[in-house]
Design an enzyme around this catalytic site. Sequence first.
Site, PDB file in Angstrom:
ATOM      1  N   GLU A 823      33.576   9.858 104.308  1.00 10.34           N
ATOM      2  CA  GLU A 823      33.725   9.065 103.425  1.00 10.34           C
ATOM      3  C   GLU A 823      34.644   7.976 103.920  1.00 10.34           C
ATOM      4  O   GLU A 823      34.277   6.641 104.457  1.00 10.34           O
ATOM      5  CB  GLU A 823      33.601   9.320 102.151  1.00 10.34           C
ATOM      6  CG  GLU A 823      32.582   8.156 101.198  1.00 10.34           C
ATOM      7  CD  GLU A 823      32.892   8.799  99.730  1.00 10.34           C
ATOM      8  OE1 GLU A 823      31.862   9.991  99.891  1.00 10.34           O
ATOM      9  OE2 GLU A 823      32.516   7.982  98.915  1.00 10.34           O
ATOM     10  N   GLU A1282      25.131  16.668  94.461  1.00 12.93           N
ATOM     11  CA  GLU A1282      26.122  17.838  93.893  1.00 12.93           C
ATOM     12  C   GLU A1282      26.087  18.218  92.879  1.00 12.93           C
ATOM     13  O   GLU A1282      27.192  19.327  92.362  1.00 12.93           O
ATOM     14  CB  GLU A1282      26.893  16.270  93.995  1.00 12.93           C
ATOM     15  CG  GLU A1282      27.585  15.213  94.963  1.00 12.93           C
ATOM     16  CD  GLU A1282      28.476  13.654  94.459  1.00 12.93           C
ATOM     17  OE1 GLU A1282      27.393  13.258  93.743  1.00 12.93           O
ATOM     18  OE2 GLU A1282      29.789  13.257  94.889  1.00 12.93           O
TER      19      GLU A1282
END
Length: 1350
Positions: A823, A1282
Amino acid sequence: MGDLEVQNTTLDSKQASTLRPESDALVFFCNGKKVVDHHVQPELTVLAYLRTKLRLTGSKLGCGEGGCGACTVMVSRYSPQDKTISHLAVNACLAPICSVHGMAVTTVEGLGSTKTRLHPVQERLAKAHGSQCGFCTPGIVMSMYALLRNSPEPTIEEIESAFEGNLCRCTGYRPILQGYKTFTKDGCCGGNKANCCMNNLPNGLEEGVSTQLFDPSEFAPYDASQEPIFPPELLVAAGKAKLTIQKFVGDRVIWLRPATLQQLLELKANHKQAKMVVGNTEVGVEVKYKHQEHPIIIDASHVPDLTVIEPTPSGVKVGASVSLTSLNEFSQKLIQEEPEYKTRVFAAIVEMLKWFAGHQIRNVACIGGNIATGSPISDLNPLFMAAVCSLELKSTTGTRTVVMDSKFFTGYRKNIIGPDEVILNIHIPFTSQNEYFCGYKQAPRRVDDIAIVNAGMRVVMKPGINVVEDCTLAFGGMAATTVLAMKTMNNIKGRTWSDGLVDSMCPLLAEDLPLPPGAPGGMETYRQSLTLSFFFKFYLVVLEQINQTQPGLSGSSVSSSLKTANQPFSKNPARGVQMYQEVPSGQPETDAVGRPVTHLSALKQATGEAKYCDDIPHVDGELYLALVLSQKAHAKILSVDASVAIATEGVHAYVDINDVPGQNMLGSSPVYDDMFFADNEVTCVGQVIGVIVADDQAIAQRAARLVKVDYEELPAIITVEQAVEQNSFFPLVRRIKRGNVEEGFENSDHILEGDVRSGAQEHFYMETYTTLIIPGEDGEVEVISSTQSPTKTQTTVAKALGVPSNKVVSKVKRLGGGFGGKESRNCIQAGVCAVAANKVNRPVRLMLDRREDMMVTGTRHPYLSHYKVGFSKEGQLKALQVNLYSNSGCTYDWSHSVLEKTLFHIDNCYNFHNVEATGHLCRTNLASNTAFRGFGGPQGMIIGETILSEIAIKLALDPLQLRVMNIYKEGEKTHYSQELKNWYMDRCWKQCVTSSDYANRRRDVDQFNSESRWKKRGLALTPTKFGVSFAVKFLNQAGALVHIYMDGSVLIAHGGTEMGQGLHTKMIQVASRTLKIPYEKIHISETSTTTVPNTSPTAASYSSDLNGMAVKDACEILLNRLEPFMLEDPKGTWEKWVDAAYYQRVSLSTTGFFKASHQHFDWETSLGNPYNYFVYGVAVSEVEIDCLTGDHQVLRTDIVIDVGDSLNPAVDIGQIEGAFVQGYGMFVMEDYRVTPGGHLLTSGPGFYKIPGFDDIPAEFNVSLLTRAPNPFAICSSKAVGEPPLFLAASIYFAIKDAIVSAREDEGIKEVFRLDCPATAERIRMACQDKFTKQFPAPEPGTYRPFFVRP
Ligand SMILES: Cc1cc2nc3c(=O)[nH]c(=O)nc-3n(C[C@H](O)[C@H](O)[C@H](O)COP(=O)(O)OP(=O)(O)OC[C@H]3O[C@@H](n4cnc5c(N)ncnc54)[C@H](O)[C@@H]3O)c2cc1C
Ligand code: FES
Ligand code: FES
């Protein structure tokens, strides 16, 4: 355990000139085609050859050290001696290309393709949803294929075993096993029937609920007779082969393959510096990661005298080049044929080989290689020493026989074998009737892992009495070599094998096997405890055998509560049920939303056709980049000398800070504190100082090692504890306050304080970070990379180059996994690469080695938290005060946002009423820690759950009742004042308690524990509440671009990247629903900043929500434009309407946009809601632990989770299972360790263990909560990437529950601290007993530890 020195041997010029002219041509077959190479470079691995020379990029490079299986290929070879053809799964990353001379190599491309015909192993894996990012998939396909070639109708046990050497970071393994179970004799219905072998549903199914995620009746049947035959040409050639030495002479390395023993011995005598190899599994890793160079290699795998297995009257002679697979097969046969008592050593070998590497390694690794390497943690040497084996050593000057006794190993990886000698064979003796033998191994992970401690133990009783006549006890992992416990061995002779023996031997063993604090390998007290535990197990097993074979002889018997100590974990083949709500009966066929559509790249991934960044063919003029990295945690750079590196042939440039045309600083809000290149000072090991650009990777990496950097070391801070002690913080503190904690404490009956520590976790995506930079005209740059953040990559590169963003195109086709690790940290590498490409004005590629990737890209943030909780005597929570310390590493990165998420999640699901939580960011000299699936949430939730578990221990309350008492209710507010709406937790909870049969199993577990002293079971229920949205307000937006072409086909672009999570598949499903067309008409090609600008990272589980709405928006606009044509021709087709619109000059292309509307949380005012909504879930897990070793097995997990109306149940269940297994890694298995100086010790899959196939719950049931639409997201769905990760903490708490029982048996009732991950070491040392008590932990600060956990 220590490093080998780098050997830089050079080729003796006289030898070289005599050898060079006579090179043979390398001949092998690859996927049925003959390959002839007249100038092969022997240092190439099969993988490098396939990928670079043959351009077969289906086989992947995941680690380069035999630890992940992504490179698996099948090697078929013919043996003229026994006239058999064998098919072996092999790690192409370790197999030297010359080792396949005369053989046939099959790669994933050789099985089938989407363009021709799929092979059943490819089709079944893909359609059973066993491929997410797909980077592991070709390797898994090939392991299965090799199994089928040997066993066309395998058992499920064989299938599970076939994948011992394969890792997958995405799927959680279950779908792979289920898909391949269809190859077994009984097959599998894919969950179609209620009594499916993978599940057995006692109560049937709720209306509208399905358990079928794929339909095996669609699968092409497997017909083994259709497999290609071994190339006849090779068969003929093998039969006619002359007994001459084969020579392959490259520019740097010469490969010699002798055909006779005499040739081998002469080569050894004449080339003393030559390296002999067989499987190359040891040497290959040394070459790759310890940079050893061997100009002459002698391949001893084809010398017949070394490959025979010969029984003798007293045992068996096993040739040194015999592979471990052959040794295993032979031993199993012997055990069947000979009386049990004779083959006890062989039984121990078979048992040990189960845990020795995976098939790919065992298929080529030889027995002599294991002995000669002499690793102190070799698994076979303790057995061979304990069994008193002898070796025949041979050289041109003669033969001698040596016993593997205490004189055989002379130092770390040293032995008495002379430089010109080879091991000819090893003699493994039979055991006598009074002789007992066992082997033991404890490793961080049971399958495919190296030992922490291992042992071989042999005892001979005097005839007719249980008095010891002789005994050998050999241990690995306790010194620089395998050692014999001499004092114990001498003292035990003449002793009776009965009560009291163990107690009297323990002090002697402790004397024999001392480990001073700070000893290499660390875990000193654990390792010492293990030696006693193993001996105690051996004592019990021998006692039992004596009792069975000679009843009445023994004075002692083994009580039933002790018997379990030696029982293996009960492990049934993996099974489980996955339940989801089917789409409503009226839903149109064309509407793909809610259906278990297969990941749209899965078939391409299973055939090797899917292209990842490094699979892109080389572009004209392309160069390769290697990093020059800091070797110090904190230091001033005094000088850098790259002159020798630059002078190396093939090197084009050394690039550093002086070459940055734009800015060298980058970062994220609030602080720009990251750098592309170090500026006079380094703040962590692995920081980029400079880079070398060269013709290819090998040259670049060699040259990078020649860059000399002088440092002046500065004090370094590595751990949270050190940072707190030395006040090393980033100046940003976050605090949340609710109510009045002081009052809450005053109103409490009890106050409990404690510490909670969760460790670092490496992302371990299977594809390491890769980028290709192609400079264009006018300052333009194309960046192709495996990034989750195309826009951040674009802006970062633009900053580095000093050009506007419109000159930089950033593109991503797919990633081989990301999990947050790609990321932000990867943007630095992209910037560095762009600066290099700019300097040389040529395309430049970089693919990080696994160990580099692990060193430089940061991890999940470790946390240390101190809590103080107040509660009533009944267990009602009153107040909580927490101080959190996150190890952020050397720069901010996302640490502040991660910390905020941690603070928001400390409550997990419980109402603490009065809360004061403060978070601090520790500045340390580690690579900057970063985003990782869960983004700080799991680190917060573990605090809340730990507090509940510790209150339960303190008050001796039922943990479930305590949780029920304190769990939030609908409409209550969290500690940051967000109201809990649509609180589906109650439903998840009730369903999970019922479906897991919690109450009955609680009773069973307690019953088991009352009857078993050394094995304990534990059961735990853990809920989760996960907030969804980006913490930073501006990121909560997304764009899309949709084109409809004249033929009616639709191309979508959106801001998200496909990294295995099925985002593109879901986006196409959303478009299918909106446009009302079948999903087959819709395509997504890539993510690019040219199609959708200013994208948010694909992160926070929020990409489906955001991009889905943007895609929907664009599709609705287009549908509106088409509507008049539909109304005009209601019976028309999609194609006709599109055609008509085109001819009417209607634009068939548009953008879509979405921004989330929830209020943002303002830290200044504490107003607003940080989350759009929450995902709820509950898991119940049951484990069994071995209190003597710390080993454990997960017996069962049941999950019920609310993901709204699932967009795609197959993808969502895949995410849940994958996240759960990754969470299991975080909470139980993945132990990240560095030296006190900040060097990563657990680098690569050899040392850093992520969960494997064998680790998943033996029974794994997942249910998506039905009838729970989410009003806040696309198509009433919920985020899923997640939230399920934290549910794996149920395994951690089940382990803790089991430890509580073990401690109770010792009369210990206090609350205890169990840090995450709950490794074997921590489990064992928490189960305190008479063995552990002999090794008190040394006082911290009185010694330098071998490793620290950051
Ligand atoms: C992923 C992975 C997992 C592993 N897991 C384990 C494990 O669980 N347990 C364990 O114990 N080991 C493990 N190993 C280590 C390794 O596989 C073994 O030591 C193996 O037996 C080495 O055999 P080889 O044929 O590959 O040796 P090679 O690499 O070919 O050679 C190793 C050494 O042995 C010497 N040698 C080979 N044959 C002879 C001979 N006849 N005479 C004299 N010297 C000889 C070579 O010269 C060389 O120095 C693992 C390795 C890898 C890469
Ligand atoms: S790349 Fe070969 S095993 Fe990992
Ligand atoms: S699908 Fe296995 S690693 Fe991604």
